[in-house]
Write a protein that holds these residues in place. Structure first.
Motif, PDB file in Angstrom:
ATOM      1  N   ILE A  64     -18.109 -20.489 -55.700  1.00 47.10           N
ATOM      2  CA  ILE A  64     -17.590 -19.606 -54.659  1.00 47.10           C
ATOM      3  C   ILE A  64     -18.260 -18.248 -54.822  1.00 47.10           C
ATOM      4  CG2 ILE A  64     -15.548 -18.510 -53.693  1.00 47.10           C
ATOM      5  CD1 ILE A  64     -15.549 -21.493 -53.353  1.00 47.10           C
ATOM      6  N   MET A  65     -18.851 -17.755 -53.761  1.00 52.41           N
ATOM      7  CA  MET A  65     -19.419 -16.410 -53.793  1.00 52.41           C
ATOM      8  C   MET A  65     -18.851 -15.619 -52.625  1.00 52.41           C
ATOM      9  SD  MET A  65     -23.275 -16.925 -52.398  1.00 52.41           S
ATOM     10  CE  MET A  65     -23.411 -15.522 -51.353  1.00 52.41           C
ATOM     11  N   VAL A  66     -18.839 -14.295 -52.761  1.00 53.28           N
ATOM     12  CA  VAL A  66     -18.269 -13.402 -51.758  1.00 53.28           C
ATOM     13  C   VAL A  66     -19.380 -12.616 -51.108  1.00 53.28           C
ATOM     14  CG1 VAL A  66     -16.668 -11.534 -51.317  1.00 53.28           C
ATOM     15  CG2 VAL A  66     -16.120 -13.235 -53.057  1.00 53.28           C
ATOM     16  N   ASN A  67     -19.436 -12.648 -49.785  1.00 54.29           N
ATOM     17  CA  ASN A  67     -20.425 -11.897 -49.025  1.00 54.29           C
ATOM     18  C   ASN A  67     -19.712 -10.734 -48.329  1.00 54.29           C
ATOM     19  OD1 ASN A  67     -22.948 -11.342 -47.847  1.00 54.29           O
ATOM     20  ND2 ASN A  67     -22.269 -12.320 -45.941  1.00 54.29           N
ATOM     21  N   HIS A  68     -20.175  -9.502 -48.527  1.00 50.92           N
ATOM     22  CA  HIS A  68     -19.552  -8.310 -47.963  1.00 50.92           C
ATOM     23  C   HIS A  68     -20.383  -7.797 -46.793  1.00 50.92           C
ATOM     24  CE1 HIS A  68     -16.781  -8.111 -51.333  1.00 50.92           C
ATOM     25  NE2 HIS A  68     -17.822  -8.252 -52.144  1.00 50.92           N
ATOM     26  N   THR A  69     -19.733  -7.630 -45.649  1.00 47.70           N
ATOM     27  CA  THR A  69     -20.381  -7.070 -44.472  1.00 47.70           C
ATOM     28  C   THR A  69     -19.895  -5.655 -44.253  1.00 47.70           C
ATOM     29  OG1 THR A  69     -20.486  -9.254 -43.454  1.00 47.70           O
ATOM     30  CG2 THR A  69     -20.779  -7.357 -41.998  1.00 47.70           C
ATOM     31  N   LEU A  70     -20.813  -4.716 -44.111  1.00 48.54           N
ATOM     32  CA  LEU A  70     -20.471  -3.304 -43.962  1.00 48.54           C
ATOM     33  C   LEU A  70     -20.652  -2.894 -42.508  1.00 48.54           C
ATOM     34  CD1 LEU A  70     -19.742  -0.589 -45.313  1.00 48.54           C
ATOM     35  CD2 LEU A  70     -22.190  -0.189 -45.604  1.00 48.54           C
ATOM     36  N   THR A  71     -19.579  -2.338 -41.916  1.00 51.77           N
ATOM     37  CA  THR A  71     -19.655  -1.809 -40.563  1.00 51.77           C
ATOM     38  C   THR A  71     -19.333  -0.325 -40.591  1.00 51.77           C
ATOM     39  OG1 THR A  71     -17.329  -2.299 -40.083  1.00 51.77           O
ATOM     40  CG2 THR A  71     -18.940  -4.018 -39.592  1.00 51.77           C
ATOM     41  N   SER A  72     -19.859   0.424 -39.655  1.00 50.55           N
ATOM     42  CA  SER A  72     -19.603   1.862 -39.609  1.00 50.55           C
ATOM     43  C   SER A  72     -19.428   2.305 -38.168  1.00 50.55           C
ATOM     44  CB  SER A  72     -20.764   2.635 -40.250  1.00 50.55           C
ATOM     45  OG  SER A  72     -21.953   2.461 -39.517  1.00 50.55           O
ATOM     46  N   LYS A  73     -18.673   3.395 -38.011  1.00 48.21           N
ATOM     47  CA  LYS A  73     -18.508   3.975 -36.682  1.00 48.21           C
ATOM     48  C   LYS A  73     -18.378   5.486 -36.823  1.00 48.21           C
ATOM     49  CE  LYS A  73     -13.514   3.065 -36.714  1.00 48.21           C
ATOM     50  NZ  LYS A  73     -12.403   2.384 -36.008  1.00 48.21           N
ATOM     51  N   GLU A  74     -18.745   6.204 -35.753  1.00 48.80           N
ATOM     52  CA  GLU A  74     -18.743   7.657 -35.771  1.00 48.80           C
ATOM     53  C   GLU A  74     -17.303   8.171 -35.738  1.00 48.80           C
ATOM     54  OE1 GLU A  74     -21.655   9.273 -35.993  1.00 48.80           O
ATOM     55  OE2 GLU A  74     -22.586   7.307 -36.079  1.00 48.80           O
ATOM     56  N   THR A  75     -17.030   9.205 -36.519  1.00 47.72           N
ATOM     57  CA  THR A  75     -15.717   9.860 -36.501  1.00 47.72           C
ATOM     58  C   THR A  75     -15.907  11.300 -36.950  1.00 47.72           C
ATOM     59  OG1 THR A  75     -13.411   9.683 -37.208  1.00 47.72           O
ATOM     60  CG2 THR A  75     -15.082   9.215 -38.847  1.00 47.72           C
ATOM     61  N   GLY A  76     -14.835  12.024 -37.110  1.00 43.90           N
ATOM     62  CA  GLY A  76     -14.937  13.432 -37.471  1.00 43.90           C
ATOM     63  C   GLY A  76     -13.869  13.847 -38.456  1.00 43.90           C
ATOM     64  N   LEU A  77     -14.092  14.977 -39.103  1.00 45.38           N
ATOM     65  CA  LEU A  77     -13.169  15.512 -40.098  1.00 45.38           C
ATOM     66  C   LEU A  77     -12.947  16.997 -39.811  1.00 45.38           C
ATOM     67  CD1 LEU A  77     -13.087  14.928 -43.894  1.00 45.38           C
ATOM     68  CD2 LEU A  77     -13.293  17.255 -43.069  1.00 45.38           C
ATOM     69  N   VAL A  78     -11.703  17.419 -39.827  1.00 46.87           N
ATOM     70  CA  VAL A  78     -11.349  18.829 -39.638  1.00 46.87           C
ATOM     71  C   VAL A  78     -10.597  19.309 -40.866  1.00 46.87           C
ATOM     72  CG1 VAL A  78      -9.727  20.323 -38.421  1.00 46.87           C
ATOM     73  CG2 VAL A  78     -11.358  18.997 -37.135  1.00 46.87           C
ATOM     74  N   ARG A  79     -11.006  20.462 -41.374  1.00 41.34           N
ATOM     75  CA  ARG A  79     -10.278  21.116 -42.475  1.00 41.34           C
ATOM     76  C   ARG A  79      -9.675  22.413 -41.949  1.00 41.34           C
ATOM     77  NH1 ARG A  79     -14.901  19.480 -45.891  1.00 41.34           N
ATOM     78  NH2 ARG A  79     -14.224  17.741 -47.208  1.00 41.34           N
ATOM     79  N   ILE A  80      -8.384  22.600 -42.241  1.00 37.50           N
ATOM     80  CA  ILE A  80      -7.648  23.788 -41.799  1.00 37.50           C
ATOM     81  C   ILE A  80      -7.122  24.498 -43.041  1.00 37.50           C
ATOM     82  CG2 ILE A  80      -5.790  24.634 -40.307  1.00 37.50           C
ATOM     83  CD1 ILE A  80      -5.846  21.798 -39.009  1.00 37.50           C
ATOM     84  N   TYR A  81      -7.386  25.783 -43.165  1.00 42.00           N
ATOM     85  CA  TYR A  81      -7.025  26.545 -44.363  1.00 42.00           C
ATOM     86  C   TYR A  81      -5.896  27.517 -44.038  1.00 42.00           C
ATOM     87  CZ  TYR A  81     -11.426  24.700 -46.096  1.00 42.00           C
ATOM     88  OH  TYR A  81     -12.434  23.865 -46.489  1.00 42.00           O
ATOM     89  N   MET A  82      -4.919  27.589 -44.977  1.00 44.07           N
ATOM     90  CA  MET A  82      -3.769  28.485 -44.784  1.00 44.07           C
ATOM     91  C   MET A  82      -3.102  28.739 -46.132  1.00 44.07           C
ATOM     92  SD  MET A  82      -1.195  25.748 -43.049  1.00 44.07           S
ATOM     93  CE  MET A  82      -2.513  25.368 -41.897  1.00 44.07           C
ATOM     94  N   LYS A  83      -1.971  29.441 -46.117  1.00 44.46           N
ATOM     95  CA  LYS A  83      -1.208  29.711 -47.324  1.00 44.46           C
ATOM     96  C   LYS A  83       0.051  28.834 -47.348  1.00 44.46           C
ATOM     97  CE  LYS A  83      -2.748  34.519 -47.711  1.00 44.46           C
ATOM     98  NZ  LYS A  83      -2.335  35.936 -47.743  1.00 44.46           N
ATOM     99  N   PRO A  84       0.461  28.357 -48.518  1.00 41.39           N
ATOM    100  CA  PRO A  84       1.641  27.482 -48.590  1.00 41.39           C
ATOM    101  C   PRO A  84       2.915  28.123 -48.062  1.00 41.39           C
ATOM    102  CG  PRO A  84       0.405  27.415 -50.646  1.00 41.39           C
ATOM    103  CD  PRO A  84      -0.181  28.519 -49.834  1.00 41.39           C
ATOM    104  N   ARG A  85       3.015  29.455 -48.139  1.00 42.15           N
ATOM    105  CA  ARG A  85       4.259  30.112 -47.758  1.00 42.15           C
ATOM    106  C   ARG A  85       4.435  30.236 -46.243  1.00 42.15           C
ATOM    107  NH1 ARG A  85       4.172  36.506 -48.587  1.00 42.15           N
ATOM    108  NH2 ARG A  85       2.633  36.436 -50.245  1.00 42.15           N
ATOM    109  N   GLU A  86       3.355  30.031 -45.465  1.00 43.89           N
ATOM    110  CA  GLU A  86       3.435  30.201 -44.020  1.00 43.89           C
ATOM    111  C   GLU A  86       4.373  29.166 -43.412  1.00 43.89           C
ATOM    112  OE1 GLU A  86      -0.250  31.275 -41.850  1.00 43.89           O
ATOM    113  OE2 GLU A  86      -1.246  30.827 -43.760  1.00 43.89           O
ATOM    114  N   LYS A  87       5.170  29.616 -42.441  1.00 46.92           N
ATOM    115  CA  LYS A  87       6.169  28.750 -41.816  1.00 46.92           C
ATOM    116  C   LYS A  87       5.801  28.481 -40.357  1.00 46.92           C
ATOM    117  CE  LYS A  87       9.475  31.525 -43.030  1.00 46.92           C
ATOM    118  NZ  LYS A  87      10.815  32.126 -43.199  1.00 46.92           N
TER     119      LYS A  87
END
Length: 607
Positions: free
Chosen positions: A469-492
C-alpha cells in the motif's frame, strides 16, 4: 547617590499614592463588606428555611432552570464568575460588569434555599470584583491601578466572608499566578481586607468558630511544640490532601464538559443535576451533604464542626460531599467551591487521623485549609488562614500540610484563568505564563497524541507477500488573501458598554464579527515587544500583561470577502493599521494505491 530633592520628591509621591488608595479603597471595601454581611444574613435565612421546609428541595429543578436562563438572557458576561475577574486583572479589557453583584448574590442564596451543595467564596469575590471595577471606572483609573483595585476587591470580599483579613489580602495576591505574587498591591489589599471584615462585623454578622483542642492545655513553660513522628504523619496527610484537591478540580472540569455534551441547552443542565442530587439524597438516606455543611439542626448530621469532635469519624463523607458539590456547580448552579472544600478537607483529615492514629481535631483543621490550598494553589494564604482560625501553636503543622498539598495537587485549579508563573516541577516541557486552561489543553493533546500512536501501532495493517500500500498526495492551491489588523488589548468595541457596565474588548468583537461574516480564519495574536503606528516601544509586563502592547488580529479569506468585511465594520477598524497580503491556500488530497509487487511500489515511489 540620590539627591535630597529626588529623595523628597519620591517620598511625596509615595504619600500621594497612599492618600489616593485610602480615599478609594476604604469606601469600596466598606460597601463590599456591607454586601457580604447582607449575603451572609440572607444565606443563613435561606438555610434555616430549607431545614424548616424540607419540601423546598423539590423546587431545585425550577430554581436551576430559571437562574441559568436569567444569566443567558440578562447576565451575559457575568456568567464567567471568578474567572472573569482573574482574566481582567491579567488582561484588562471591558472590565467586570456591575450587574455581576446582584446576579451572584441572588442566585447563590437561591441555590442554598433549594439545597444545592455550594459555597460562598465565589459570591464574595465576585461582589468585590464588580464593586471595585465600578469604582475604577468612576475614578478613571489607569490600567495598572485598575488591576490593583480589582485585587483589593477580591481581598475585601474574601476577608469579609470568612473573617480572615490577613489571609484575604494574601489570597488576592497569590491566586492570580501560580508561584508568583505582585507585592505592589499588598497595602491596598490589606486595607481592603481589614475594612471589609470590620464592616461585616459592624452589621452584627459573626462567623463560625472552629477550635483545635490539641495542645490547648500545653503549658507556656514547655516552649515550642513539635513532635517529629507526628510531622511525618502530617506530611503524608498533606500528600492525600493534595491528591483530593486535584481530584476535585479535575472532576469538576470533566463534569462541566460532560453536562455540555449531554445537554447542549444550558438551562436544562441544572434540571438534570437536580434529579441526580435528589436521587442521591434518597439513595443515601440523608440530606447532610446539601447546602454549606456548616451547621444542621439534626445533631446526627455530619457538619464541618462535627469533624473537630473526638471520635466522630465518617470515612466517606469527603467523597460524597465532593460528588454533591461537583454535580451542583458543574451544571450551572451558582456559589463558591471553598466552603465545600473546607468540609471535604475536614472530613478527609478526620478519616486520615483515625487511620494514622493522630489527633482528629488537628488533622481536621489541617485538611480544612490544605485541600483549599491544593485546589486554589494558594499555600501561603491558606497557611495564614489556618493560623488566624486555629492559632499560631499549630503553625508548623499547618505549613507542612499546606505546602505538601500545594505540591501534590499538580498544575490543576478550580480557577481555569489562573496563570502558571512558576511551574511546580523543573520539567522543561511546561512553558511558563500559560493559564491553567491552556496547561490542561496541552496535557490533553499530549495524552491524545500518545493514544493515537498506540492505536496506530495496534491497528497498523500487516504487509502481505504480494500487495503493498502506498499513499499518493495531490496538492491543489487557490488564490486567497490575509489581513492583519493592529491594536491595543485594552481597546473596547464602540457602543458595547457604559461606564458602569463594561464593554467588550475590541479584538474579541472583531473575531466574533469575522465568524458571523463567514471569514475562513480569524485569530488574535498577542505580542511580547514592539510598537505600532509609529507609537512608542512597549514590552510585556513581568507579572501581568501590558494593556498597551500591540495585539494583531489575522483574517484569512478571499480578497473580496476581506474588503467587504472591512467596509462593513469601518466603525470597529477606524484609525487602525490594516495590512493586506496576497497568499495561496494549499490543500492536500491523499489517495491509497495498491500495488501487487512491493518492489514495483518502491520503484514507483522513487520515480
Amino acid at each position: 547617590m540620590m539627591s535630597p530633592v529626588s529623595f523628597l520628591g519620591l517620598r511625596i509621591e509615595q504619600v500621594r499614592s497612599l492618600i489616593k488608595w485610602i480615599g478609594i479603597v476604604i469606601p469600596m471595601a466598606a460597601i463590599v463588606g456591607t454586601l457580604c454581611a447582607l449575603f451572609l444574613w440572607a444565606l443563613d435565612r435561606a438555610t434555616q428555611a430549607r431545614f424548616s421546609y424540607p419540601w423546598l428541595i423539590y423546587g431545585m429543578p425550577v430554581a436551576g432552570f430559571l437562574m441559568v436562563l436569567a444569566y443567558q438572557r440578562f447576565g451575559r458576561s457575568a456568567e464567567g464568575g471568578n474567572n472573569i475577574i482573574v482574566e481582567q486583572i491579567h488582561e484588562p479589557g471591558g472590565g467586570v460588569p456591575l450587574r455581576m453583584a446582584p446576579f451572584i448574590l441572588i442566585t447563590t442564596v437561591l441555590t442554598h434555599l433549594v439545597g444545592g451543595s455550594a459555597g460562598r467564596e465565589g459570591t464574595a469575590v465576585q461582589l468585590g470584583g464588580s464593586i471595585s471595577s465600578a469604582f475604577a471606572k468612576a475614578f478613571r483609573l489607569t490600567p495598572a491601578d485598575v488591576r490593583i483595585l480589582l485585587m483589593a476587591g477580591i481581598a475585601a470580599g474574601f476577608g469579609a466572608v470568612f473573617g480572615t483579613p490577613i489571609a484575604g489580602a494574601i489570597f488576592a495576591l497569590e491566586v492570580l499566578t501560580i508561584g508568583r505574587m505582585q507585592y505592589e498591591a499588598l497595602l491596598p489589599s490589606l486595607m481592603a481586607a481589614i475594612v471589609g471584615d470590620w464592616s461585616c462585623h459592624a452589621w452584627g454578622v459573626e462567623h463560625t468558630h472552629y477550635a483545635i483542642a490539641y495542645l490547648a492545655n500545653a503549658s507556656d513553660a514547655t516552649g515550642f511544640h513539635l513532635n517529629g513522628f507526628l510531622i511525618i504523619k502530617v506530611a503524608a496527610a498533606g500528600v492525600l490532601f493534595g491528591l483530593a484537591a486535584r481530584f476535585f478540580s479535575e472532576l469538576s472540569h470533566l463534569a462541566s464538559s460532560a453536562f455540555k455534551v449531554v445537554c447542549p441547552y444550558a438551562p436544562l443542565r441544572p434540571v438534570i443535576a437536580s434529579a441526580i442530587l435528589i436521587a442521591m439524597v434518597y439513595a443515601l438516606g440523608t440530606r447532610e451533604y446539601l447546602g454549606l455543611g456548616v451547621w444542621s439542626p439534626n445533631p446526627a448530621d455530619v457538619t464541618i464542626a462535627s469533624f473537630f469532635q473526638p471520635g466522630a469519624v465518617n470515612h466517606w463523607s469527603w467523597f460524597w460531599k465532593t460528588i454533591f458539590t461537583i454535580v451542583t456547580l458543574s451544571s450551572g448552579f451558582k456559589g463558591g467551591e471553598v466552603t465545600p472544600l473546607f468540609f471535604i478537607g475536614a472530613a478527609l483529615g478526620s478519616a486520615v487521623a483515625a487511620l494514622f492514629g493522630a489527633p482528629s481535631d488537628l488533622f481536621a483543621g489541617l485538611g480544612f485549609v490544605a485541600v483549599f490550598a491544593g485546589a486554589t494553589n494558594t499555600p501561603l494564604a491558606c497557611m495564614i488562614m489556618g493560623i488566624e482560625l486555629f492559632g499560631a501553636e499549630h503553625a508548623v503543622y499547618i505549613a507542612v500540610a499546606c505546602f505538601m498539598a500545594y505540591l501534590c495537587s499538580g498544575h490543576s485549579s478550580i480557577y481555569m484563568s489562573q496563570r502558571l508563573g512558576q511551574p511546580k516541577t523543573a520539567s522543561p516541557h511546561i512553558p511558563p505564563d500559560l493559564s491553567v486552561r491552556q496547561v490542561r489543553d496541552l496535557n490533553t493533546q499530549a495524552f491524545g497524541d500518545l493514544v493515537g500512536r498506540v492505536r496506530m501501532r495496534a491497528y497498523r495493517p500487516q504487509p502481505t507477500e504480494n500487495v503493498a500500500i502506498m499513499v499518493n498526495h495531490t496538492l491543489t492551491s487557490k488564490e486567497t488573501g490575509l489581513v492583519r489588523i493592529y491594536m491595543k488589548p485594552r481597546e473596547k468595541a464602540p457602543g458595547s458598554g457604559s461606564r458602569l457596565f463594561g464593554g467588550r474588548p475590541l479584538y474579541r468583537e472583531i473575531v466574533l464579527q469575522a465568524k458571523a461574516a463567514g471569514i475562513m480564519n480569524a485569530a488574535a495574536h498577542h505580542t511580547h515587544f514592539g510598537y505600532s503606528n509609529r507609537g512608542k516601544l512597549e514590552d510585556e509586563g513581568f507579572d501581568i500583561s501590558n494593556p498597551d502592547l500591540t495585539i494583531c488580529i489575522e483574517l484569512i479569506a478571499t480578497r473580496d470577502e476581506l474588503e467587504r468585511f472591512c467596509r462593513t465594520h469601518g466603525d470597529l477598524l477606524r484609525r487602525k493599521v490594516i495590512v493586506y497580503k496576497h497568499i495561496e491556500h494549499w490543500d492536500l488530497i491523499s489517495e491509497d494505491i495498491a500495488v501487487d509487487d512491493p518492489l514495483a511500489a518502491k520503484t514507483q515511489q522513487r520515480a
